[in-house]
Enzyme design. Structure first.
Site, mmCIF file in Angstrom:
data_model
loop_
_atom_site.group_PDB
_atom_site.id
_atom_site.type_symbol
_atom_site.label_atom_id
_atom_site.label_comp_id
_atom_site.label_asym_id
_atom_site.label_seq_id
_atom_site.Cartn_x
_atom_site.Cartn_y
_atom_site.Cartn_z
ATOM 1 N N LYS A 197 0.813 -1.223 0.000
ATOM 2 C CA LYS A 197 0.000 0.000 0.000
ATOM 3 C C LYS A 197 0.843 1.268 0.000
ATOM 4 C CE LYS A 197 -1.044 0.131 4.885
ATOM 5 N NZ LYS A 197 -0.118 1.201 5.269
ATOM 6 N N ARG B 33 14.872 -5.969 6.366
ATOM 7 C CA ARG B 33 15.245 -4.823 7.207
ATOM 8 C C ARG B 33 15.330 -5.248 8.651
ATOM 9 N NH1 ARG B 33 11.163 -0.172 5.659
ATOM 10 N NH2 ARG B 33 10.253 -1.158 7.496
ATOM 11 N N ARG C 29 -5.325 3.707 12.140
ATOM 12 C CA ARG C 29 -4.973 2.311 12.368
ATOM 13 C C ARG C 29 -5.751 1.693 13.522
ATOM 14 N NH1 ARG C 29 0.551 2.327 10.122
ATOM 15 N NH2 ARG C 29 1.533 0.320 10.365
ATOM 16 N N ARG D 92 12.683 -8.660 2.271
ATOM 17 C CA ARG D 92 13.252 -7.315 2.350
ATOM 18 C C ARG D 92 14.409 -7.222 3.328
ATOM 19 N NH1 ARG D 92 8.643 -3.029 3.346
ATOM 20 N NH2 ARG D 92 9.268 -3.713 5.410
ATOM 21 N N ARG E 58 3.399 -7.626 13.870
ATOM 22 C CA ARG E 58 2.775 -6.513 13.146
ATOM 23 C C ARG E 58 1.476 -6.958 12.472
ATOM 24 N NH1 ARG E 58 5.685 -2.170 11.074
ATOM 25 N NH2 ARG E 58 5.546 -2.794 8.910
HETATM 26 P P1 AMP Z 1 4.260 1.679 8.781
HETATM 27 O O1 AMP Z 1 5.455 2.094 7.977
HETATM 28 O O2 AMP Z 1 3.018 2.361 8.363
HETATM 29 O O3 AMP Z 1 4.107 0.190 8.853
HETATM 30 O O4 AMP Z 1 4.547 2.173 10.275
HETATM 31 C C1 AMP Z 1 5.667 1.726 10.987
HETATM 32 C C2 AMP Z 1 5.387 1.763 12.475
HETATM 33 O O5 AMP Z 1 5.093 3.101 12.878
HETATM 34 C C3 AMP Z 1 4.184 0.953 12.926
HETATM 35 O O6 AMP Z 1 4.495 -0.400 13.134
HETATM 36 C C4 AMP Z 1 3.814 1.657 14.221
HETATM 37 O O7 AMP Z 1 4.683 1.313 15.266
HETATM 38 C C5 AMP Z 1 4.076 3.107 13.871
HETATM 39 N N1 AMP Z 1 2.873 3.756 13.284
HETATM 40 C C6 AMP Z 1 2.723 4.262 12.031
HETATM 41 N N2 AMP Z 1 1.496 4.777 11.856
HETATM 42 C C7 AMP Z 1 0.846 4.607 13.037
HETATM 43 C C8 AMP Z 1 -0.454 4.906 13.499
HETATM 44 N N3 AMP Z 1 -1.366 5.496 12.711
HETATM 45 N N4 AMP Z 1 -0.758 4.567 14.773
HETATM 46 C C9 AMP Z 1 0.136 3.970 15.583
HETATM 47 N N5 AMP Z 1 1.367 3.660 15.213
HETATM 48 C C10 AMP Z 1 1.737 3.964 13.953
#
Ligand code: AMP
Length: 191
Positions: free
Chosen positions: A18, A134, A93, A132, A145
Site C-alpha cells: 500500500k 530490514r 490504524r 526485504r 505486526r
Molecule cells: P508503517 O510504515 O506504516 O508500517 O509504520 C511503521 C510503524 O510506525 C508501525 O508499526 C507503528 O509502530 C508506527 N505507526 C505508524 N502509523 C501509526 C499509526 N497510525 N498509529 C500507531 N502507530 C503507527
C-alpha cells in the site's frame, strides 16, 4: 467533478504494497501522500523528541498510542498542502484514530472520498517482509505486526464499508496490476 482533489485513506496490512501504491496514486492525483510510518521513521532518524518517544514501540511492531498519533496527524493535516486533498497511508490504524480523523475532517468541513483496502494472504505478506530483510523484519516482529493489524486495524474495514467508502483491491498481483485496479476503483481520469 472528475478532477476535484480527493481525501483518500489507504488501508491494509504491512507489506501489502500500500505504501508504494499510495505514493503512485498521490503523485497521479496531485495530492500529498501522508505516511505516518515515514513521518515517525524520519523523527526517529532525526532524534527528535517525538522520535525518542516512539522508537521502542516501533521496533517491537506495536502501535504508537492514539493520543500521540492524534497530535502528529492534526499538525500534518493543518499544513496548507493538505487543505484540498490528501492521501493517508498508515492512518487511521485503530477505531479511536478513525474517530479522530472524523473530528479533524469535521473541523475542515470535509469528508473522506475513498478508502482503498489493499490486502493479500498472510503468507504472501510474511514472505515479502522476510525477503526485504530490514532490521524490523525478523519473522517474530513481522508476525506481531500482522497480529496488531488483524486485532486493531482490520475492524476499520467494516467501519468504512458501511459508509460505502471501501474499495477492495487484491494486493497479490504485480505492482502495475494493483496500480491499474486502484485507479479504476476510484474512477480516476485517464483510465
Ligand atoms: P508503517 O510504515 O506504516 O508500517 O509504520 C511503521 C510503524 O510506525 C508501525 O508499526 C507503528 O509502530 C508506527 N505507526 C505508524 N502509523 C501509526 C499509526 N497510525 N498509529 C500507531 N502507530 C503507527
Amino acid at each position: 467533478m472528475a478532477d476535484a482533489k480527493r481525501r483518500i485513506v489507504f488501508l491494509g496490512p504491512p507489506n501489502s504494497g500500500k505504501g508504494t501504491q499510495a505514493a503512485v496514486l498521490a503523485e497521479d492525483q496531485g495530492i500529498p501522500a501522508i505516511s505516518t510510518g515515514v513521518m515517525l521513521r524520519a523523527a526517529v532518524a532525526a532524534g527528535t523528541e517525538l522520535g525518542k518517544r516512539v522508537d521502542d514501540v516501533m521496533s517491537s511492531g506495536e502501535l504508537v498510542n492514539d493520543d500521540l498519533m492524534a497530535e502528529v496527524i492534526k499538525d500534518r493535516l493543518a499544513q496548507s498542502d493538505a487543505a484540498e486533498g490528501f492521501l493517508l497511508d498508515g492512518y487511521p490504524r485503530t477505531a479511536p484514530q478513525a474517530a479522530t480523523l472524523e473530528e479533524i475532517l469535521g473541523g475542515m468541513h470535509a469528508q473522506l472520498d475513498d478508502v482503498v483496502l489493499i490486502d493479500a494472504p498472510e503468507e504472501v505478506l510474511v514472505t515479502r517482509a522476510l525477503a526485504r530483510g530490514r532490521k524490523d523484519d525478523r519473522e517474530e516482529i513481522v508476525r506481531n505486526r500482522l497480529r496488531v493489524y488483524r486485532e486493531l486495524t482490520s475492524p476499520l474495514v467494516e467501519f468504512y464499508e458501511v459508509k460505502g467508502l471501501l474499495r477492495r483491491i487484491d494486493g497479490d498481483q504485480s505492482i502495475e496490476a494493483v496500480s491499474q485496479q486502484v485507479k479504476a476503483s476510484l474512477g480516476a481520469p485517464g483510465i
